[in-house]
Design a protein around this motif. Structure first.
Motif, PDB file in Angstrom:
ATOM      1  N   ALA A 124       0.916  -1.417   0.372  1.00 33.68           N
ATOM      2  CA  ALA A 124      -0.041   0.075  -0.088  1.00 33.68           C
ATOM      3  C   ALA A 124       1.223   1.318  -0.396  1.00 33.68           C
ATOM      4  O   ALA A 124       2.109   0.840   0.659  1.00 33.68           O
ATOM      5  N   ILE A 125       0.171   2.771   0.050  1.00 31.08           N
ATOM      6  CA  ILE A 125       1.066   3.761  -0.173  1.00 31.08           C
ATOM      7  C   ILE A 125       0.213   4.799  -0.147  1.00 31.08           C
ATOM      8  O   ILE A 125      -1.147   3.981   0.281  1.00 31.08           O
ATOM      9  N   GLY A 126       0.816   5.747   1.092  1.00 27.91           N
ATOM     10  CA  GLY A 126       0.178   6.672   1.468  1.00 27.91           C
ATOM     11  C   GLY A 126       0.791   7.570   1.993  1.00 27.91           C
ATOM     12  O   GLY A 126       1.775   7.018   2.373  1.00 27.91           O
ATOM     13  N   SER A 127       0.149   9.286   2.573  1.00 34.17           N
ATOM     14  CA  SER A 127       1.003  10.086   3.034  1.00 34.17           C
ATOM     15  C   SER A 127      -0.287  10.604   3.997  1.00 34.17           C
ATOM     16  O   SER A 127      -1.738  10.456   3.909  1.00 34.17           O
ATOM     17  N   GLY A 128       0.048  11.591   5.063  1.00 31.09           N
ATOM     18  CA  GLY A 128      -1.123  12.255   6.195  1.00 31.09           C
ATOM     19  C   GLY A 128       0.108  13.080   6.830  1.00 31.09           C
ATOM     20  O   GLY A 128       1.233  13.037   6.723  1.00 31.09           O
ATOM     21  N   THR A 129      -0.502  13.051   7.814  1.00 30.61           N
ATOM     22  CA  THR A 129      -0.070  14.042   9.214  1.00 30.61           C
ATOM     23  C   THR A 129      -0.642  13.612  10.610  1.00 30.61           C
ATOM     24  O   THR A 129      -1.536  12.736  10.357  1.00 30.61           O
ATOM     25  N   PHE A 130       0.250  13.868  11.268  1.00 33.28           N
ATOM     26  CA  PHE A 130       0.069  13.543  12.535  1.00 33.28           C
ATOM     27  C   PHE A 130      -0.329  14.654  13.909  1.00 33.28           C
ATOM     28  O   PHE A 130       0.488  15.392  13.576  1.00 33.28           O
ATOM     29  N   SER A 131      -0.376  14.502  15.355  1.00 30.47           N
ATOM     30  CA  SER A 131      -0.301  14.844  16.056  1.00 30.47           C
ATOM     31  C   SER A 131      -0.494  14.388  17.729  1.00 30.47           C
ATOM     32  O   SER A 131      -1.186  13.577  17.067  1.00 30.47           O
ATOM     33  N   ILE A 132      -0.073  14.966  18.372  1.00 29.99           N
ATOM     34  CA  ILE A 132       0.728  14.007  19.591  1.00 29.99           C
ATOM     35  C   ILE A 132       0.439  15.510  20.527  1.00 29.99           C
ATOM     36  O   ILE A 132       0.524  16.554  20.583  1.00 29.99           O
ATOM     37  N   VAL A 133      -0.617  14.424  21.494  1.00 29.33           N
ATOM     38  CA  VAL A 133      -1.157  15.952  22.569  1.00 29.33           C
ATOM     39  C   VAL A 133      -1.116  15.824  23.337  1.00 29.33           C
ATOM     40  O   VAL A 133      -0.984  14.399  24.052  1.00 29.33           O
ATOM     41  N   ASN A 134       0.069  15.872  24.607  1.00 28.94           N
ATOM     42  CA  ASN A 134      -0.009  15.685  26.238  1.00 28.94           C
ATOM     43  C   ASN A 134       0.395  14.659  26.150  1.00 28.94           C
ATOM     44  O   ASN A 134      -0.187  13.556  27.227  1.00 28.94           O
ATOM     45  N   THR A 135       1.264  14.383  25.886  1.00 30.89           N
ATOM     46  CA  THR A 135       1.622  12.387  25.817  1.00 30.89           C
ATOM     47  C   THR A 135       3.041  12.568  26.873  1.00 30.89           C
ATOM     48  O   THR A 135       3.917  13.592  27.438  1.00 30.89           O
ATOM     49  N   GLY A 136       2.855  11.779  27.658  1.00 25.01           N
ATOM     50  CA  GLY A 136       3.735  11.530  29.201  1.00 25.01           C
ATOM     51  C   GLY A 136       5.294  10.934  28.305  1.00 25.01           C
ATOM     52  O   GLY A 136       4.968   9.939  27.935  1.00 25.01           O
ATOM     53  N   ILE A 137       5.830  11.984  29.129  1.00 28.26           N
ATOM     54  CA  ILE A 137       7.097  10.951  28.624  1.00 28.26           C
ATOM     55  C   ILE A 137       8.146  10.614  29.893  1.00 28.26           C
ATOM     56  O   ILE A 137       9.198  10.875  29.437  1.00 28.26           O
ATOM     57  N   SER A 138       7.418  10.898  30.955  1.00 23.74           N
ATOM     58  CA  SER A 138       8.313  10.948  31.609  1.00 23.74           C
ATOM     59  C   SER A 138       8.671   8.828  31.969  1.00 23.74           C
ATOM     60  O   SER A 138       7.962   8.447  31.750  1.00 23.74           O
ATOM     61  N   VAL A 139       9.558   8.703  32.669  1.00 23.82           N
ATOM     62  CA  VAL A 139      10.451   7.047  32.507  1.00 23.82           C
ATOM     63  C   VAL A 139       9.390   6.853  33.668  1.00 23.82           C
ATOM     64  O   VAL A 139       9.096   7.143  34.956  1.00 23.82           O
ATOM     65  N   GLY A 140       8.376   5.537  32.757  1.00 27.31           N
ATOM     66  CA  GLY A 140       7.675   4.607  33.526  1.00 27.31           C
ATOM     67  C   GLY A 140       6.231   4.477  33.496  1.00 27.31           C
ATOM     68  O   GLY A 140       6.022   4.217  31.596  1.00 27.31           O
ATOM     69  N   GLY A 141       5.735   3.555  33.432  1.00 20.98           N
ATOM     70  CA  GLY A 141       4.473   2.823  32.731  1.00 20.98           C
ATOM     71  C   GLY A 141       2.820   3.720  33.287  1.00 20.98           C
ATOM     72  O   GLY A 141       3.092   4.934  34.542  1.00 20.98           O
ATOM     73  N   GLY A 142       1.738   4.075  32.557  1.00 15.72           N
ATOM     74  CA  GLY A 142       0.656   4.758  33.159  1.00 15.72           C
ATOM     75  C   GLY A 142       0.632   5.062  32.165  1.00 15.72           C
ATOM     76  O   GLY A 142       0.201   6.925  33.012  1.00 15.72           O
ATOM     77  N   ARG A 143       1.130   6.019  31.631  1.00 16.54           N
ATOM     78  CA  ARG A 143       1.585   6.996  30.615  1.00 16.54           C
ATOM     79  C   ARG A 143       0.483   7.298  29.511  1.00 16.54           C
ATOM     80  O   ARG A 143      -0.112   7.110  28.773  1.00 16.54           O
ATOM     81  N   PRO A 144       0.328   9.113  30.465  1.00 16.27           N
ATOM     82  CA  PRO A 144      -1.312   9.316  28.822  1.00 16.27           C
ATOM     83  C   PRO A 144      -0.691   9.696  27.756  1.00 16.27           C
ATOM     84  O   PRO A 144       0.270  10.210  27.330  1.00 16.27           O
ATOM     85  N   TRP A 145      -1.604   9.558  26.528  1.00 15.37           N
ATOM     86  CA  TRP A 145      -1.360   9.813  25.298  1.00 15.37           C
ATOM     87  C   TRP A 145      -2.454  10.216  24.443  1.00 15.37           C
ATOM     88  O   TRP A 145      -3.111   8.982  24.414  1.00 15.37           O
ATOM     89  N   THR A 146      -2.172  10.845  23.162  1.00 19.74           N
ATOM     90  CA  THR A 146      -3.194  11.285  22.448  1.00 19.74           C
ATOM     91  C   THR A 146      -2.201  11.260  20.746  1.00 19.74           C
ATOM     92  O   THR A 146      -1.509  12.162  20.911  1.00 19.74           O
ATOM     93  N   LEU A 147      -2.717  10.524  19.745  1.00 18.82           N
ATOM     94  CA  LEU A 147      -2.262  10.453  18.590  1.00 18.82           C
ATOM     95  C   LEU A 147      -3.326  10.648  17.714  1.00 18.82           C
ATOM     96  O   LEU A 147      -4.567   9.860  18.273  1.00 18.82           O
ATOM     97  N   ASN A 148      -2.923  11.257  17.303  1.00 16.64           N
ATOM     98  CA  ASN A 148      -3.979  11.937  15.995  1.00 16.64           C
ATOM     99  C   ASN A 148      -3.525  10.731  14.381  1.00 16.64           C
ATOM    100  O   ASN A 148      -2.524  12.067  14.499  1.00 16.64           O
ATOM    101  N   LEU A 149      -4.016  10.982  13.596  1.00 13.14           N
ATOM    102  CA  LEU A 149      -3.713  10.526  12.333  1.00 13.14           C
ATOM    103  C   LEU A 149      -4.451  10.799  11.343  1.00 13.14           C
ATOM    104  O   LEU A 149      -5.785  10.700  11.733  1.00 13.14           O
ATOM    105  N   MET A 150      -3.908  11.231   9.905  1.00 13.54           N
ATOM    106  CA  MET A 150      -4.851  12.052   9.304  1.00 13.54           C
ATOM    107  C   MET A 150      -4.133  11.728   8.029  1.00 13.54           C
ATOM    108  O   MET A 150      -2.655  12.432   7.583  1.00 13.54           O
ATOM    109  N   GLY A 151      -4.955  12.234   6.723  1.00 13.28           N
ATOM    110  CA  GLY A 151      -4.220  11.746   5.699  1.00 13.28           C
ATOM    111  C   GLY A 151      -5.288  10.618   4.749  1.00 13.28           C
ATOM    112  O   GLY A 151      -6.318  10.144   4.676  1.00 13.28           O
ATOM    113  N   SER A 152      -4.572   9.051   3.677  1.00 17.19           N
ATOM    114  CA  SER A 152      -5.191   8.973   2.658  1.00 17.19           C
ATOM    115  C   SER A 152      -4.083   7.430   2.474  1.00 17.19           C
ATOM    116  O   SER A 152      -2.279   7.604   2.446  1.00 17.19           O
ATOM    117  N   VAL A 153      -4.805   6.627   2.460  1.00 19.33           N
ATOM    118  CA  VAL A 153      -4.182   5.050   2.097  1.00 19.33           C
ATOM    119  C   VAL A 153      -4.629   4.542   0.796  1.00 19.33           C
ATOM    120  O   VAL A 153      -6.012   4.395   0.272  1.00 19.33           O
TER     121      VAL A 153
END
Length: 317
Positions: A164-193
Motif C-alpha cells: 500500500a502507499i499513502g501519506s498524511g500528518t499526525f499530532s501528539i497531544v500532551n503525551t507523557g514522557i516521564s520514565v515509567g508506565g501508565g503514561r497518558p497519550w493522544t495520537l491523531n492520524l490524518m491522510g489517505s491510503v
C-alpha cells in the motif's frame, strides 16, 4: 505448427462435430475489470488516546543542540470498526522522542504506528523535526506537536495491505514522557491510503442439474468470480444476474454473498433460469452479472458483467 488455413480444410462432418461439442458443453467464458481498479486513495482519520503508555530511557541521540535526552514511548489502543476498514482493529505505536529544554523531536524517521486487523497490518513511518531543528514542544513531563507520516511498504504474503502507499500528518497531544508506565497519550492520524486494487473477471458454465431439470427447462449457470488483480477483494456480493432475453426467466437465488476473493483466487456461485423449450435449437440468452466489489479498506462499488449463455442441447453434465 498447424497453418491458419487448416480449419477450413477439415471435412464438413468434423466441422459439425466441433459445433455439437460446443453446444453440449454449454461453456462460455468472458472477463472484464471491476471498477475497483483506479479508485481514489481512501481517507485515513483516526484519533485515539489511552493511559497505558510505557516510557523508557534511551542513549541520547543528539550530540549537539537543545535536545539532551531520548525517551521511547510505546502504547496501544483498539480502533472501532469503520475508522480503519469495516473491521475492528488495533493501533500500536513505538516513538523514540528526543527532548530538552522546551523542545522535542522524533529520532530520525524511526517512529512507527501499526494498524492491524484480520486482513493484515499497515505500518506508518513518522517524522517530526530533528536534533538541529526540533518541531515539537516539551514541558518537562509531556510532549505535544505535529509531523508527517508515510506508509512503510510491506510485501509479506497474506497481508492485504501489502505494498500500500499513502501519506498524511499526525499530532501528539500532551503525551507523557516521564520514565515509567501508565503514561497518558493522544495520537491523531490524518491522510489517505491506497491499497493494492483487485480486478474482477467473470466466466461462466451452463449445465443441467439432471434429467428432471432438463425436462422442466431449469438451467443452472455457474458464475466463476476470479480476482486477476494484485489486491485482495472483500465484501463481494452477487447482487443479480438478470436477463431480459425473451422466453428466459431468472429464478435465483439472488443476491448471494461471495465474501473475500484474494488475489489470484476464484469463487463460484450458481444461479438458475427457466429457459426455452426442448425443441429449441441454438437457444441462448444474455445475463447481466452485477457484483459489489471492495478493496482491503472497503472502498469500491458495483460492477456489471454481461454474459452470453449458450443453453446445452442435451442433458449431460
Amino acid at each position: 505448427m498447424r497453418r491458419p488455413t487448416a480449419f477450413s480444410q477439415r471435412s464438413p462432418i468434423r466441422r459439425v462435430t466441433v459445433v455439437v461439442i460446443a453446444l453440449v458443453a454449454g461453456l462460455a467464458l468472458g472477463a472484464g475489470p471491476a471498477p475497483a481498479a483506479g479508485l481514489a486513495p481512501t481517507p485515513l482519520n483516526v484519533s485515539v488516546s489511552n493511559t497505558n503508555g510505557n516510557v523508557t530511557s534511551l542513549t541520547a541521540d543528539c550530540t549537539s543542540g537543545p535536545l539532551t535526552e531520548t525517551r521511547r514511548i510505546t502504547g496501544s489502543q483498539s480502533v472501532s470498526a469503520g475508522l480503519f476498514s469495516s473491521l475492528p482493529s488495533q493501533l500500536a505505536f513505538d516513538l523514540p522522542v528526543s527532548v530538552g529544554g522546551t523542545q522535542a523531536a522524533l529520532r530520525g524517521d524511526d517512529g512507527r504506528v501499526t494498524l492491524t486487523n484480520a486482513r493484515g497490518t499497515l505500518t506508518l513511518k513518522l517524522t517530526s523535526g530533528s536534533c538541529a531543528a526540533p518541531s515539537m514542544s516539551y514541558n518537562g513531563t509531556t510532549v505535544s506537536g505535529t509531523g508527517t507520516w508515510t506508509v512503510l511498504p510491506d510485501a509479506a504474503p497474506g497481508n492485504s495491505y501489502r505494498q500500500a502507499i499513502g501519506s498524511g500528518t499526525f499530532s501528539i497531544v500532551n503525551t507523557g514522557i516521564s520514565v515509567g508506565g501508565g503514561r497518558p497519550w493522544t495520537l491523531n492520524l490524518m491522510g489517505s491510503v491506497d491499497p493494492l486494487q483487485p480486478t474482477i473477471a467473470v466466466t461462466h458454465r451452463a449445465f443441467w442439474g439432471g434429467p428432471f431439470a432438463y425436462l422442466s427447462r431449469t438451467l443452472s449457470v455457474e458464475y466463476r468470480i476470479r480476482n486477476t488483480g494484485p489486491g485482495d477483494a472483500f465484501g463481494v456480493v452477487l447482487n443479480d444476474a438478470a436477463t431480459s432475453s425473451p422466453g428466459v426467466t431468472r429464478i435465483g437465488p439472488v443476491p448471494q454473498a461471495v465474501g473475500s476473493v484474494p488475489a489470484g483466487s476464484e469463487r463460484s456461485v450458481v444461479v438458475r433460469y427457466r429457459v426455452c423449450g426442448i425443441a429449441a435449437i441454438g437457444c441462448r440468452f444474455t445475463a447481466n452479472v452485477q457484483l459489489t466489489v471492495a478493496d482491503a479498506l472497503d472502498a469500491g462499488g458495483p460492477a456489471s458483467f454481461p454474459r452470453t449463455v449458450q443453453v446445452p442441447v442435451v442433458p449431460v453434465p
